[in-house]
Scaffold this active site. Sequence first.
Site, PDB file in Angstrom:
ATOM      1  CE1 TYR A  26      -3.675   2.628   1.043  1.00 23.55           C
ATOM      2  CE2 TYR A  26      -1.747   3.650   2.065  1.00 23.55           C
ATOM      3  CZ  TYR A  26      -3.050   3.731   1.608  1.00 23.55           C
ATOM      4  OH  TYR A  26      -3.732   4.919   1.703  1.00 23.55           O
ATOM      5  CD  GLU A  47      -5.734   4.641  -1.050  1.00 22.86           C
ATOM      6  OE1 GLU A  47      -5.812   4.913   0.151  1.00 22.86           O
ATOM      7  OE2 GLU A  47      -6.700   4.227  -1.715  1.00 22.86           O
TER       8      GLU A  47
END
Length: 380
Positions: free
Chosen positions: A101, A189
């Site tokens: 992530y 993101e």
Amino acid sequence: MDLFEYQGKQYFSRFGIAVSPGDVADTVDEAVAVADRVGYPVVVKAQVKVGGRGKAGGVKLAIDADEVRLHAGNILGLDIKGHVVRRLWIERSSDIAKEYYASFTLDRANKSHLGMLSAQGGVEIEVVAEENPEAIAFLSIDPTRGLDIETSRRWVHEAELDEAAREQAAQLLVKLYDCYTTGDCDLAEINPLILTPDGTVHALDAKVTLDENASFRHPEWEEYRATETEDPREKMAKEKGLNYIGLDGTIGIIANGAGLAMSTLDVVNQVGGSAANFLDIGGGANADVMAAALEVINADPKVTAIFVNIFGGITRVDEVAKGVLEALARVTIKAPIVLRLDGTNAVEGRAILAPHLNDRLSTEPTMLDAARRAVSLANA
Ligand code: GDP
Ligand code: MN
């Protein structure tokens, strides 16, 4: 402005961030054509501006044209958390060794940018933060200094990304930071950022929010705006230059000043009503602005009463009253209007309206009285 995944990936590409080859498709046939071009196996992905598409059945692997047909048919029209899928992104499927992530966002409290990196990607970061907070490496970045490659290398080390992924990830993160800053994002993101079994690192998903305050230096954002699935009422209001937010209730609200508009929503709620919108006409509300505001509210089929709440300051109430009359002469309003007029030149304003009052246009002395009347008219 939030981007669709495919737009986010196109945005990433401009900054040299690796993504899988693919293209968009709006029909089953187009999906098959893209898959044929991209090469099998492919992933068929729902394009909606909401996360958790995988879990909702909006991300499917297809090994041949028949499977693309099947999945594309199922996913198009699918409702994912209230978002209906109208477009697909078809990309070459990746083999996954590891899911990470990575994100950059603004840390207002610290007046800095905040990078988040975790070796535990693929799942929602909120879940990781809750269950395993030490698995996220936070990096506070001074916006005047930026992110250099050395810092990025230390960061991927700290986040315990696999050895094979580190150098590529460090370089990718510098590019992602460049995308986030130069590209004027509020959020950039990647979840998951993957390491493939043959040792390459690239973005498998893209979540990008653009900072609308910077739109003046990004004429290229126009194409993203074109695909925005905007509330038709908000679209109309924007075209008229109004400060409008659509809500679900039945009472249309016009107020001067954001604070008063918010208080108006509260008071309407307090007396058992529900607001159809937030609308701040600002200072110096003339007939044009009032007409535009009434037109937008008039176009909302749910509205059964309109509450105009004006507290004159710099805005003079007699001007507002004239504006209301002029607006009414121009636009036929379907719902009854209740006005509360107070402040500078309120007496003069009420006098202007007095000869025109009837059961479709009334005034009340206080905000609370006006809210009550609007609610009872809305429910009548
Ligand atoms: P989200 O659920 O909306 O976040 O959509 P993602 O794009 O993140 O996809 C969800 C999950 O599908 C990912 O976490 C992956 O596990 C899986 N996935 C997506 N693309 C691929 C792919 O190319 N290959 C494989 N094996 N899995 C994929
Ligand atoms: Mn994802």
